[in-house]
Design a protein around this motif. Sequence first.
Motif, mmCIF file in Angstrom:
data_model
loop_
_atom_site.group_PDB
_atom_site.id
_atom_site.type_symbol
_atom_site.label_atom_id
_atom_site.label_comp_id
_atom_site.label_asym_id
_atom_site.label_seq_id
_atom_site.Cartn_x
_atom_site.Cartn_y
_atom_site.Cartn_z
ATOM 1 N N GLU B 41 0.830 -1.202 0.000
ATOM 2 C CA GLU B 41 0.000 0.000 0.000
ATOM 3 C C GLU B 41 0.864 1.252 0.000
ATOM 4 O OE1 GLU B 41 -3.240 0.270 -0.245
ATOM 5 O OE2 GLU B 41 -3.701 -1.855 -0.171
ATOM 6 N N VAL B 42 1.968 1.182 0.703
ATOM 7 C CA VAL B 42 2.881 2.324 0.746
ATOM 8 C C VAL B 42 3.384 2.642 -0.653
ATOM 9 C CG1 VAL B 42 5.136 3.109 1.542
ATOM 10 C CG2 VAL B 42 3.606 1.932 3.120
ATOM 11 N N SER B 43 3.819 1.615 -1.352
ATOM 12 C CA SER B 43 4.331 1.824 -2.710
ATOM 13 C C SER B 43 3.258 2.411 -3.613
ATOM 14 C CB SER B 43 4.813 0.498 -3.300
ATOM 15 O OG SER B 43 5.865 -0.033 -2.518
ATOM 16 N N LEU B 44 2.075 1.841 -3.549
ATOM 17 C CA LEU B 44 1.001 2.331 -4.408
ATOM 18 C C LEU B 44 0.620 3.752 -4.007
ATOM 19 C CD1 LEU B 44 -1.124 -0.919 -4.588
ATOM 20 C CD2 LEU B 44 0.123 0.181 -6.453
ATOM 21 N N HIS B 45 0.735 4.027 -2.725
ATOM 22 C CA HIS B 45 0.382 5.355 -2.253
ATOM 23 C C HIS B 45 1.251 6.441 -2.876
ATOM 24 C CE1 HIS B 45 -0.654 8.711 0.262
ATOM 25 N NE2 HIS B 45 0.576 8.793 0.710
ATOM 26 N N VAL B 46 2.538 6.248 -2.826
ATOM 27 C CA VAL B 46 3.418 7.293 -3.355
ATOM 28 C C VAL B 46 3.297 7.420 -4.875
ATOM 29 C CG1 VAL B 46 5.050 6.951 -1.474
ATOM 30 C CG2 VAL B 46 5.444 5.821 -3.656
ATOM 31 N N LEU B 47 2.762 6.389 -5.517
ATOM 32 C CA LEU B 47 2.601 6.455 -6.971
ATOM 33 C C LEU B 47 1.218 6.944 -7.377
ATOM 34 C CD1 LEU B 47 4.368 3.164 -8.103
ATOM 35 C CD2 LEU B 47 4.974 5.505 -8.775
ATOM 36 N N THR B 48 0.351 7.104 -6.380
ATOM 37 C CA THR B 48 -1.014 7.506 -6.681
ATOM 38 C C THR B 48 -1.107 9.000 -6.937
ATOM 39 O OG1 THR B 48 -2.045 5.680 -5.474
ATOM 40 C CG2 THR B 48 -3.356 7.670 -5.764
ATOM 41 N N GLY B 49 -1.510 9.316 -8.114
ATOM 42 C CA GLY B 49 -1.582 10.694 -8.569
ATOM 43 C C GLY B 49 -1.491 10.609 -10.078
ATOM 44 N N LYS B 50 -2.439 11.207 -10.722
ATOM 45 C CA LYS B 50 -2.553 11.036 -12.168
ATOM 46 C C LYS B 50 -1.265 11.239 -12.955
ATOM 47 C CE LYS B 50 -5.464 12.665 -15.951
ATOM 48 N NZ LYS B 50 -6.730 13.351 -16.236
ATOM 49 N N TRP B 51 -0.472 12.200 -12.539
ATOM 50 C CA TRP B 51 0.717 12.499 -13.332
ATOM 51 C C TRP B 51 2.026 12.065 -12.685
ATOM 52 C CZ3 TRP B 51 -1.163 13.939 -17.875
ATOM 53 C CH2 TRP B 51 -2.440 14.517 -17.889
ATOM 54 N N LYS B 52 1.952 11.429 -11.542
ATOM 55 C CA LYS B 52 3.188 11.052 -10.860
ATOM 56 C C LYS B 52 4.064 10.086 -11.646
ATOM 57 C CE LYS B 52 1.720 12.146 -6.177
ATOM 58 N NZ LYS B 52 1.357 11.617 -4.852
ATOM 59 N N PRO B 53 3.491 9.076 -12.245
ATOM 60 C CA PRO B 53 4.367 8.185 -13.025
ATOM 61 C C PRO B 53 5.064 8.960 -14.138
ATOM 62 C CG PRO B 53 2.267 7.124 -12.618
ATOM 63 C CD PRO B 53 2.123 8.565 -12.170
ATOM 64 N N ALA B 54 4.335 9.848 -14.764
ATOM 65 C CA ALA B 54 4.922 10.638 -15.844
ATOM 66 C C ALA B 54 6.024 11.546 -15.308
ATOM 67 C CB ALA B 54 3.839 11.473 -16.523
ATOM 68 N N ILE B 55 5.763 12.162 -14.179
ATOM 69 C CA ILE B 55 6.750 13.054 -13.569
ATOM 70 C C ILE B 55 8.024 12.293 -13.238
ATOM 71 C CG2 ILE B 55 7.287 14.377 -11.480
ATOM 72 C CD1 ILE B 55 4.301 15.224 -11.419
ATOM 73 N N LEU B 56 7.855 11.153 -12.598
ATOM 74 C CA LEU B 56 9.026 10.360 -12.221
ATOM 75 C C LEU B 56 9.782 9.865 -13.452
ATOM 76 C CD1 LEU B 56 7.474 8.334 -9.243
ATOM 77 C CD2 LEU B 56 9.163 10.190 -9.120
ATOM 78 N N SER B 57 9.037 9.405 -14.431
ATOM 79 C CA SER B 57 9.695 8.933 -15.649
ATOM 80 C C SER B 57 10.541 10.026 -16.277
ATOM 81 C CB SER B 57 8.649 8.455 -16.663
ATOM 82 O OG SER B 57 8.020 7.277 -16.213
ATOM 83 N N ALA B 58 9.981 11.217 -16.297
ATOM 84 C CA ALA B 58 10.713 12.340 -16.880
ATOM 85 C C ALA B 58 11.980 12.621 -16.081
ATOM 86 C CB ALA B 58 9.829 13.580 -16.919
ATOM 87 N N LEU B 59 11.867 12.575 -14.765
ATOM 88 C CA LEU B 59 13.027 12.876 -13.921
ATOM 89 C C LEU B 59 14.125 11.816 -14.036
ATOM 90 C CD1 LEU B 59 11.285 14.354 -10.768
ATOM 91 C CD2 LEU B 59 12.633 15.553 -12.507
ATOM 92 N N PHE B 60 13.736 10.627 -14.477
ATOM 93 C CA PHE B 60 14.763 9.605 -14.674
ATOM 94 C C PHE B 60 15.649 9.960 -15.856
ATOM 95 C CE2 PHE B 60 12.627 6.624 -11.791
ATOM 96 C CZ PHE B 60 13.749 6.039 -11.208
ATOM 97 N N ARG B 61 15.213 10.899 -16.635
ATOM 98 C CA ARG B 61 16.041 11.342 -17.757
ATOM 99 C C ARG B 61 16.868 12.562 -17.378
ATOM 100 N NH1 ARG B 61 11.380 11.345 -20.413
ATOM 101 N NH2 ARG B 61 11.675 13.508 -20.954
#
Lengths: 141, 141
Positions: B41-61
């Motif tokens: 639940e903790v993991s899913l929690h920090v990823l919950t947010g419509k644009w968070k995966p996109a934000i993180l993916s971008a920051l990996f670059r």
Amino acid sequence: MFPEASLADRQNISYMGQINPPKKSVTYSRKMDIKADCPMEVSLHVLTGKWKPAILSALFRGPQRPRDFAAGLPDASKRVLTRQLNELEAHGLIAKTVFDVLPPKVEFYLTPLGLSMKPLMEELNNWGLHFEKFNREILPK
Amino acid sequence: MFPEASLADRQNISYMGQINPPKKSVTYSRKMDIKADCPMEVSLHVLTGKWKPAILSALFRGPQRPRDFAAGLPDASKRVLTRQLNELEAHGLIAKTVFDVLPPKVEFYLTPLGLSMKPLMEELNNWGLHFEKFNREILPK
DNA sequence: CTGTATCCGGGAAGATACTG
DNA sequence: CAGTATCTTCCCGGATACAG
């Protein structure tokens, strides 16, 4: 290709190699109908639902009847449990056997697709543990 | 210890070895304050947010400025973007450098904790691809 | 450029009662 | 026991306007 590889240059966010940002079809809690064009969003979508992780975890221990979920998840209302089970079924992660008896008996179990989530669920668990450990070290006291 | 290992026997759902069901503190979209007692639940929690995966993916670059996100995610409103960046920062996944210039300049980047999400994000991506491939095979036409 | 303050619509989750 | 039908509550995401 790092510091100033601005997003503006590409018009689109690249998800781990895939190029496709979430569109309007993705609602705030990812309840679109699997039309998300990004694999990451797809994974998060099928896991989105307050009790879905719990339901899946339980099924990894074997088939479960609705009342088992109700008993193990006392805070979940029957209605929500039913709906999330239906969603998981619609997404192909679980299936059910309906016994033609009275009182009714239904048993849910993981499909091959559901079983294939094991590595991902373990990774979610791993990172969660890492996060908690990390916080304990960084925020001592 | 499989078929009839009913949930009712244990009173609690066991998440991949952890014993702790989501409690009332977990809202429908997991917006509690990281008090979830289950790692998944903790993991899913920090990823919950419509644009968070996109934000993180971008920051990996590499580091990104707010306007970069805005340009790369044209469908995201500035307000939501700001809030999700703040949440990611509060959770310790990202950090920012505020340059004391005019006009203002801010740069976000991944913290070590944020970088540690890479395996999980790749697993999310992998499973998403698997799901899509699976559906193409099962539901041909 | 970055960030804040309001206001609003929509959808998930919950409570309850009811059917077969 | 399993599932459905209403109704309510809550809050995320979005739009807009404004401030530093």
